[in-house]
Design an enzyme around this catalytic site. Structure first.
Site, PDB file in Angstrom:
ATOM      1  N   ASP A 126     -59.062   8.087  34.989  1.00 60.29           N
ATOM      2  CA  ASP A 126     -58.479   7.040  34.154  1.00 60.29           C
ATOM      3  C   ASP A 126     -59.466   5.898  33.915  1.00 60.29           C
ATOM      4  O   ASP A 126     -59.658   5.036  34.775  1.00 60.29           O
ATOM      5  CB  ASP A 126     -57.219   6.506  34.863  1.00 60.29           C
ATOM      6  CG  ASP A 126     -56.560   5.382  34.110  1.00 60.29           C
ATOM      7  OD1 ASP A 126     -55.693   4.709  34.707  1.00 60.29           O
ATOM      8  OD2 ASP A 126     -56.905   5.164  32.929  1.00 60.29           O
ATOM      9  N   SER A 141     -64.244  -1.058  16.697  1.00 57.39           N
ATOM     10  CA  SER A 141     -64.462  -0.129  15.586  1.00 57.39           C
ATOM     11  C   SER A 141     -64.448  -0.927  14.285  1.00 57.39           C
ATOM     12  O   SER A 141     -63.655  -1.859  14.137  1.00 57.39           O
ATOM     13  CB  SER A 141     -63.342   0.922  15.548  1.00 57.39           C
ATOM     14  OG  SER A 141     -63.355   1.641  14.303  1.00 57.39           O
TER      15      SER A 141
HETATM   16  O1  LIG Z   1     -52.712   1.400  32.184  1.00 60.18           O
HETATM   17  C1  LIG Z   1     -53.376   1.739  31.207  1.00 60.18           C
HETATM   18  C2  LIG Z   1     -53.440   0.862  29.947  1.00 60.18           C
HETATM   19  C3  LIG Z   1     -54.260  -0.335  30.251  1.00 60.18           C
HETATM   20 CL1  LIG Z   1     -54.088  -1.486  28.941  1.00 60.18          CL
HETATM   21  N1  LIG Z   1     -54.146   2.875  31.168  1.00 60.18           N
HETATM   22  N2  LIG Z   1     -54.154   3.716  32.245  1.00 60.18           N
HETATM   23  C4  LIG Z   1     -53.011   4.343  32.629  1.00 60.18           C
HETATM   24  N3  LIG Z   1     -52.914   5.041  33.767  1.00 60.18           N
HETATM   25  C5  LIG Z   1     -51.603   5.588  33.938  1.00 60.18           C
HETATM   26  C6  LIG Z   1     -50.871   5.133  32.706  1.00 60.18           C
HETATM   27  N4  LIG Z   1     -51.869   4.370  31.947  1.00 60.18           N
END
Ligand SMILES: O=C(CCCl)NNC1=[NH+]CCN1
Length: 330
Positions: free
Chosen positions: A34, A198
């Protein structure tokens, strides 16, 4: 040193799971890598039994190299509202041939229902910037930060694919994994994300729309979340597409295949093209007539999120040395 491992998609490419080795003898867990967070946490022998449904558990008491960080805790919540919390060990962690000997492994004592019901997901491995790590009283380094000094090159790459396994690699760029050139763009790490800008987008065979889109490259988010102006321009081109408040998102007819969506990269005209079929994220009902859109709005977040729907159309270099992102087609 270098390393890497396969990234296998779950249904609808909602997430990608990568085998990660932890401890001695090795305990292999399938983790969601992640880039939108910076904690490495796992389902464990300490996770509340009622919150475990099929996941593989890391048991530090079965690892001769595990060392408990007494008094250390962690607690995290994600953009989708999911959360987890627990205690902290140091142990040996490997992704393929790449080993970090003293990695903070955050063992979950509690996880939210989203994680409980995701039976193949044994935890997350964050590759965001260190400022996002939640461990108290002292923040811990990510696997990439720990590995970087020994890497041949201070990079990792994400090569996610639609419906089939892709790869995460560390320390090198595989020249056979992409086509054309890699276009590098600057990253703003001030919020702990791989945050870039972008220059705009194009819909189908339409002209390029110059409009600044600032957002994060986030392997942990499933969809492509964009400013509402862009999202309504896209779905406005599709007969039958509409915002469905019950589903809390845009839905569209699964057939005919919707138009491609391209987002610009850099100021030399490079772009990543999402085939229209990527926007048919998943059927909303049993008939398969209506699909939930893979592009949705980013309202309330404060930035766009280039999640898996976007990333699986590209080969992406996360450069921890220059703090840049490299984008290539494939
Ligand atoms: O939490 C976020 C967004 C950050 Cl703005 N991405 N990572 C993630 N891991 C599990 C669900 N989402």
């Amino acid at each position: 040193s270098t390393g890497g491992a396969v990234a296998t998609p779950e249904d609808h490419d909602v997430e990608y799971l990568t085998p990660v080795s932890i401890g001695t003898p090795e305990q292999i867990l399938n983790l969601d890598i992640d880039t939108g967070s910076s904690d490495l946490w796992v389902f464990s022998s300490e996770t509340s039994r009622s919150e475990v449904k099929g996941q593989t558990l890391y048991d530090p008491s079965n690892s001769s190299t595990a060392q408990k960080l007494e008094g250390y805790t962690w607690s995290i919540s994600y953009g989708d509202g999911s959360s987890s919390a627990g205690e902290v060990y140091l142990d040996t962690v490997s992704i393929g041939a790449l080993t970090v000997s003293s990695q903070a492994v955050e063992v979950a004592q509690k996880v939210s229902s989203e994680f409980t019901s995701d039976s193949n997901n044994d935890g997350l491995l964050g590759l965001g910037f260190g400022s996002l790590n939640t461990v108290q009283p002292n923040a811990q380094k990510t696997f990439f930060d720990n590995a970087m000094p020994a890497l041949d090159s201070p990079v990792f790459t994400a090569d996610l694919k639609a419906g089939i396994p892709g790869r995460y690699n560390f320390g090198y760029i595989d020249p056979n994994a992409y086509t054309g050139n890699i276009t590098y763009v600057s990253v703003d790490d001030s919020q702990g994300f791989w945050d870039w800008t972008s220059p705009g987008y194009a819909i189908g065979s339409g002209s390029f729309e110059n409009t600044t889109i600032k957002g994060i490259a986030d392997t942990g988010t499933s969809l492509l979340l964009l400013p509402s102006s862009v999202v309504s321009a896209y779905y406005g081109k599709i007969s039958g597409a509409k915002y469905d408040s019950t589903q809390a998102g845009y839905v569209l007819p699964c057939s005919p295949t919707p138009p491609d969506f391209a987002f610009g990269v850099g100021d030399d005209g490079a772009a990543i093209v999402l085939p229209g079929k990527y926007i048919n994220y998943a059927p909303t009902g049993s008939s398969g007539t209506t699909c939930f859109g893979g592009i949705q709005g980013d309202s309330g977040i404060g930035f766009a999120i280039f999640g898996d729907v976007a990333l699986k159309a590209a080969f992406v270099v996360f450069d921890g040395g220059s703090k840049t992102l490299g984008w290539a087609s494939k």
